[in-house]
Enzyme design. Structure first.
Site, short mmCIF file in Angstrom:
data_model
loop_
_atom_site.label_atom_id
_atom_site.label_comp_id
_atom_site.label_asym_id
_atom_site.label_seq_id
_atom_site.Cartn_x
_atom_site.Cartn_y
_atom_site.Cartn_z
N HIS B 264 0.83 -1.21 0.00
CA HIS B 264 0.00 0.00 0.00
C HIS B 264 0.87 1.26 0.00
CE1 HIS B 264 -3.65 2.37 1.17
NE2 HIS B 264 -2.73 3.14 1.74
N GLU B 265 1.77 1.36 0.97
CA GLU B 265 2.62 2.55 1.06
C GLU B 265 3.54 2.62 -0.16
OE1 GLU B 265 1.63 4.59 3.20
OE2 GLU B 265 0.49 3.22 4.49
N HIS B 268 1.76 4.49 -2.86
CA HIS B 268 1.89 5.94 -2.63
C HIS B 268 3.27 6.42 -3.06
CE1 HIS B 268 -1.79 6.92 -0.50
NE2 HIS B 268 -1.61 6.02 0.46
#
Lengths: 500, 500
Positions: B264-265, B268
């Site tokens: 997820h990160e 980003h």
């Protein structure tokens, strides 16, 4: 609102920007990704300009002029005095020249790095010449501003150590040379007898990390107010008295390196952690000088950290951690090992006894190039000749000679003597601690708190509100006196080496 | 010098100060010592005031007025437009009120933390009320400034996602509810059959670190331009496009948590790493919106990261790393495991299917309190009723109810919907990637570069120079369309659960 309150927003802004720059420097040396540096440098350049603008501007000029006529508290006076120092260090230099100089030194470190790597003094020489020319020009601006007519090198020395000048240092260093050079000759003849092979065995890095962490904690480094990470070259920095950071570098085949750099940086860190809450984040909220700071780190690393008393309670645990490597090494053997002295070419690897000779060589060269016209191409020979004269060894190339240190590429002329001043300060404090709190007894009992409490109470908490001499005389009724250091070296090495 | 060049120093200063604040926040969450926070907050407060002053001042006001009449390049126009957005977001608020509000939110997070810990909504309620009152007041200032008469909540939504408002979101969320609520009922009946016991076995943290590092590298996270550390709550931040940082949190008894937060990160982070060099460190040099950012992270975490194609080349290695725990778990079993869906009370632990219901609940409450007079004491009941209605479960206390999220204590009203918008954006991009580059084929072959190249070229590199709708329509000829998300959920869960 009195004038000091009007000054406050400028002080806060200077502090905030300086703290931000400190955090960036820390981050660059520890965790930042390798490709970040160009963009991050641009950001730092802008913050640094903002810092300059918060320090040098019409309001601050006006307030400094007003405040010197007003009634201030002791703390306010100290802050104004220190701000005036910082202001006077920068203001006489035209901003355009200051920016050009900063751009030059920003570039110079990478030129130096390349020159050192390729043993290419000729690459670095023109940049070095340009830096020295700037330093002389800036010193001349300041001399004129202060109406000072003496040697320009004194202006540079004063930046790192207020109140010290070539006259004091010449006397100090001449006495040192008279003492150390014969002592070095005596000791180096005998030191071959000390078998230090054990130090170059394989030491697991994770275990070394544990040892360093344990040592830092043992000497009082407070991990709720401090951080310990790793970097290529160990250093200490601080955002304020509750955020003090040290780094260590670990080597698989060197046990001592990380241990003693942890104790050294730990000494710097404790000084900053001990500074009064009322002072931190003000212009007087940090160590009083480079030399006095080095006094604390060397007190911990050498006078304390290389003493028998220090290791008496600690060595069994170290031996336990590295059973295989240290099983046959007695405490006596270990103490001789960590105090083995031999002339060497690289300052950062020098032992306690020969270290100051490295400094004296740099001091003499700096004094010469700042105070005189000189030929940049002749400096390597001058360097090598001095190593031969003082240490009895001659560098075979410039990488292990004049190119070894980063300092000159950063424009740090006048900085090296602080290391020697610090070493002498450490010996002076140590001599006092022997009588004041029986430091050997504290060490043998592992009572580090007594040492830290004493240092905090009598030296550390004052930050920059007192000078080196004020701190020393406040504690022991005597100004800086290098005789303590000379006596310390004589006694220590005579005793240690008498059995060999 | 044209007016844009006159604006440049202000932009640089804003960027430098903002970057410094970002570094402090990163440092506070990762490495800063625990007792540093009070002093460091004071420093950050001053830097934050400086940022405000660099954004809102007479020169910037004058230049913004001048520049809207001048001929500018496309990039200059985008920068001016974005600066104007930031300026208009802050300028209508009187500085004294803005400072008071910031002081309130600085304090509120610790009140919230205590309230959550002690399950004491009454402690947090008055602070929350005060924050909401400020948000409404500020929104009213902005509405007046813009001559806007609609619901105030739209002003807050616009801060996080330009062009989105309650009308669009009501339609979106109503369609979502119609689809998800029946789907959740179908799925939760069957999901008991998925044995996920294996995920709660003991997983060595060091090995988990290796896995996360490997995953980050695999999806394209460039460690020469990025850093990965650990923190209590995973997050991503960036100083510029060559310094992007993510954190992960590891748990001994949960294999999935760290893996999926890394992916997820990582999503980003890749977005920020892919932004054009010409844009980075300008007002348009970052992700275009919160929602679009979440679109990238969720695309990676869910659409890609929970697909069979993604794990086909990776699962054998994971199984090898955790032989003991995963030996008997087939790839099919693992895929069902990572897609197991069950209604739960805590948003951050919610699965892909139920996640948006948590957002809808927050959205409806936010819309209600911002647009209406309300009784702060009745909010917990409202919260619990909605959980019962939408998810079929009721919190037993406020800690696992209305007190679970930090956002409101920071004043982040209007932020939650971005998570849902992002989830829908992710599904829309994913649908496009299926046809544009045959993403399943890329994943099965481990060809992540093809995916990243495509995303960089068509979406990421533009930063804030394009809006969400401009990016989507530029790539696939269609604006934001939540139908892709609804179709995705229906197809995915029907197919996955058909065998159960």
């Amino acid at each position: 609102m009195n004038s000091f309150n009007k000054l406050k927003p400028y002080l806060d802004k200077q502090n905030a920007l300086f703290t931000a720059l400190t955090l960036f420097e820390w981050d660059n040396a520890t965790k930042a990704p390798e490709k970040a540096i160009d963009n991050t440098s641009a950001v730092m350049g802008i913050l640094s300009d903002e810092y300059y603008n918060a320090l040098i501007n019409d309001d601050v000029t006006f307030l400094l002029n007003t405040l010197c006529k007003e009634q201030l508290s002791a703390l306010e006076s100290s802050i104004v005095k220190e701000l005036k120092n910082a202001y006077d260090d920068v203001r006489p230099i035209p901003q355009a020249e200051y920016s050009a100089y900063k751009a030059l030194t920003a570039k110079a470190s990478s030129v130096w790095q390349k020159a050192k790597k390729n043993n290419d003094y000729a690459l670095f020489a023109p940049v070095l010449k340009e830096i020295i020319d700037y330093k002389k020009k800036f010193a001349a601006y300041k001399a004129k501003d202060r109406g000072y007519n003496g040697p320009l090198y004194d202006i540079l020395l004063d930046e790192y150590e207020k109140g010290f000048n070539t006259q004091i240092l010449d006397t100090f260093f001449n006495r040192l040379k008279d003492t150390i050079i014969p002592l070095v000759r005596m000791v180096s003849k005998k030191s071959d007898k000390i078998d230090k092979h054990y130090n170059e065995l394989h030491y697991d890095i994770d275990k070394q990390r544990e040892v360093s962490h344990r040592l830092a904690k043992y000497i009082g480094f407070d991990f709720t107010k401090g951080v310990m990470l790793e970097s290529a070259h160990p250093f200490t920095t601080n955002l304020h008295n509750r955020d003090v950071r040290i780094t260590t570098a670990f080597f698989e085949n060197n046990l001592e390196s990380a241990m003693f750099s942890t104790i050294h940086e730990g000494g710097h860190a404790l000084y900053e952690m001990h500074i009064d809450d009322a002072l931190t984040m003000t212009p007087v909220g940090t160590g009083t000088s480079m030399g006095f700071h080095e006094g604390q780190s060397r007190l911990f690393e050498n006078n304390i950290g290389r003493s028998r008393a220090f290791w008496t309670p600690l060595y069994p645990q170290l031996q336990e951690t590295f059973k295989e490597q240290l099983n046959d090494i007695t405490l006596d053997h270990f103490i001789l090992g960590i105090n083995k002295s031999q002339p060497s070419l690289i300052r950062t690897e020098a032992d306690e006894l020969t270290y100051c000779l490295h400094i004296i060589i740099r001091y003499e060269i700096e004094k010469y190039v700042i105070n005189n016209d000189f030929d940049i191409d002749l400096l390597p020979k001058l360097w090598n000749d001095k190593y031969e004269e003082y240490l009895g060894i001659r560098p075979e190339n410039d990488s292990e000679g004049i190119l070894q240190d980063i300092h000159w590429s950063c424009g740090d002329f006048g900085y090296f003597p602080s290391y020697a001043i610090g070493t002498a300060i450490a010996a002076q404090i140590y001599a006092h601690l022997k009588t004041a709190i029986n430091i050997d007894d504290c060490l043998e009992k592992g009572n580090f708190a007594a040492i830290n409490d004493y240092l905090k109470e009598h030296l550390h908490r004052f930050g920059k509100t007192k000078t080196t001499n004020e701190l020393l005389s406040g504690m022991m009724g005597e100004n800086f006196n290098p005789q303590y250091y000379i006596d310390y070296l004589n006694e220590k090495y005579t005793a240690l080496y008498s059995s060999l």
